[in-house]
Motif scaffolding. Structure first.
Motif, mmCIF file in Angstrom:
data_model
loop_
_atom_site.group_PDB
_atom_site.id
_atom_site.type_symbol
_atom_site.label_atom_id
_atom_site.label_comp_id
_atom_site.label_asym_id
_atom_site.label_seq_id
_atom_site.Cartn_x
_atom_site.Cartn_y
_atom_site.Cartn_z
ATOM 1 N N ALA A 84 0.753 -1.161 0.021
ATOM 2 C CA ALA A 84 -0.013 0.153 -0.100
ATOM 3 C C ALA A 84 0.805 1.331 -0.023
ATOM 4 O O ALA A 84 0.497 2.179 -0.862
ATOM 5 N N PRO A 85 1.983 1.476 0.811
ATOM 6 C CA PRO A 85 2.722 2.593 0.497
ATOM 7 C C PRO A 85 3.552 2.878 -0.338
ATOM 8 O O PRO A 85 3.358 3.985 -1.067
ATOM 9 N N THR A 86 3.984 1.807 -1.336
ATOM 10 C CA THR A 86 4.525 1.839 -2.525
ATOM 11 C C THR A 86 3.373 2.438 -3.594
ATOM 12 O O THR A 86 3.495 3.089 -4.390
ATOM 13 N N VAL A 87 2.020 1.666 -3.639
ATOM 14 C CA VAL A 87 1.261 2.303 -4.445
ATOM 15 C C VAL A 87 0.857 3.650 -4.141
ATOM 16 O O VAL A 87 0.504 4.385 -5.155
ATOM 17 N N LYS A 88 0.748 4.156 -2.999
ATOM 18 C CA LYS A 88 0.328 5.599 -2.687
ATOM 19 C C LYS A 88 1.745 6.628 -3.399
ATOM 20 O O LYS A 88 1.181 7.599 -3.467
ATOM 21 N N GLN A 89 2.597 6.043 -3.076
ATOM 22 C CA GLN A 89 3.794 6.942 -3.634
ATOM 23 C C GLN A 89 3.580 6.660 -5.032
ATOM 24 O O GLN A 89 3.884 8.217 -5.703
ATOM 25 N N HIS A 90 3.297 5.942 -5.918
ATOM 26 C CA HIS A 90 3.107 6.015 -7.367
ATOM 27 C C HIS A 90 2.106 6.660 -7.632
ATOM 28 O O HIS A 90 1.954 7.445 -8.523
ATOM 29 N N LEU A 91 0.885 6.850 -6.947
ATOM 30 C CA LEU A 91 -0.360 7.688 -7.205
ATOM 31 C C LEU A 91 0.394 9.156 -7.164
ATOM 32 O O LEU A 91 -0.299 10.119 -7.691
#
Length: 320
Positions: free
Chosen positions: A86-93
């Motif tokens: 989830a943290p990585t996806v949030k960074q990508h967004l």
């Protein structure tokens, strides 16, 4: 070479969707990475995320960056959640959202397609970084052979991260002059993110480690040189090249295995180990945050692993 020129050189290659949008879009795209992102690690992470997203868009039939819609962003984020944390996806967004904000203000696109897309929910109350207990940390430090320059360097670097809560990124960018005497006490100067300078006195153990390192290697006479350096091939002596983070990680893993420590530790382990040890011995969260140069105690709490001991004690109550 200027920092702006370096940033342009390190910017990602122009995706086809950007080129198809015209010269103005291409220039604005490069400016986003060269002008708005100062941290090279953030620039690399954002470039990777944006590159993957625009490649996916092209495969999905999007003809230009100006044609990207919220549905495209939402679909790609949903795909990311299947394989990434989830943290990585949030960074990508965040990377996509900030890029399109920049393109909107530059009048390249009419609206930000990522503005209304929500990322996965994530609340972190405790970090995932492996932490050593004080006995293991001491075992690791005492296992290092300090009769060689590389041993003196490794002990000083690990000691710096434990006793000053230093990030590895700040540690490996230190110069010799960043270790100095003030009020008859050795101090260290760390250059943190956002060009913030953080200074603090040395723990007596770190004081001894740094003195032994500087005196034993002879680099004390090179104040502008890097504090932590690579080793010259075939000589066993320090070079003039700063130690890269990747080399520091490999060193930490090698030292841990040699010391018989099974925990899969990394560079960040020592920051968390030091903070946890400090809090266990009566230190306050507020002072720990100041020592770690955290803007908020909420960040420091992620490094507080005192609850691990409580959980272990409670688990041992299960008697069958």
């Amino acid at each position: 070479m200027s920092e702006t020129a370096l940033a342009v050189r390190s910017s990602p290659p122009l995706p086809a969707l950007v080129i198809d949008a015209g010269e103005r879009a291409s220039g604005r795209f490069l400016e986003f990475f060269a002008s708005t992102i100062r941290n090279p690690n953030t620039r690399r992470a954002y470039a990777h995320a944006v590159g993957e997203f625009l490649t996916w868009c092209a495969q999905a039939g999007v003809v230009s960056i100006t044609a990207v819609q919220p549905l495209h962003v939402a679909a790609w984020i949903e795909l990311q959640t299947q394989t990434l944390s989830a943290p990585t996806v949030k960074q990508h967004l965040a990377a996509i959202r900030h890029l399109f904000d920049w393109l909107v203000t530059g009048q390249v696109v009419p609206h930000n397609p990522a503005a209304t897309v929500r990322g996965p929910s994530h609340t972190a109350r405790q970090g995932k970084t492996p932490v050593l207990d004080p006995v293991e940390a001491r075992q690791l430090l005492d296992s290092i052979d300090i009769t060689t320059p590389i041993g003196l360097r490794d002990r000083a670097l690990i000691g710096l991260m434990v006793f000053s809560f230093a990030r590895i990124g700040a540690a490996v960018t230190m110069r010799v002059e960043d270790v100095y005497v003030q009020n008859r006490r050795l101090w260290v100067r760390l250059h943190e993110r956002g060009r913030k300078r953080h200074e603090m006195p040395c723990h007596h153990t770190l004081d001894a480690y740094l003195h032994a390192y500087l005196d034993g290697t002879g680099i004390g006479g090179d104040p502008k040189g890097p504090l932590f350096r690579t080793i010259q091939r075939g000589t066993g002596q320090l070079s003039d090249t700063p130690l890269p983070q990747a080399n520091a990680y490999a060193m930490v893993r090698r030292r841990a295995i040699a010391a018989g420590i099974a925990t899969k530790i990394g560079n960040h382990t020592f920051r968390a180990t030091g903070i946890t040890a400090y809090l266990k011995n009566g230190g306050t969260l507020e002072n720990a945050a100041a020592m770690a140069n955290h803007a908020s105690t909420r960040t420091t709490q992620l490094y507080d692993r005192r609850r691990d001991d409580i959980s272990l004690d409670e688990v041992e109550r299960i008697r069958v």
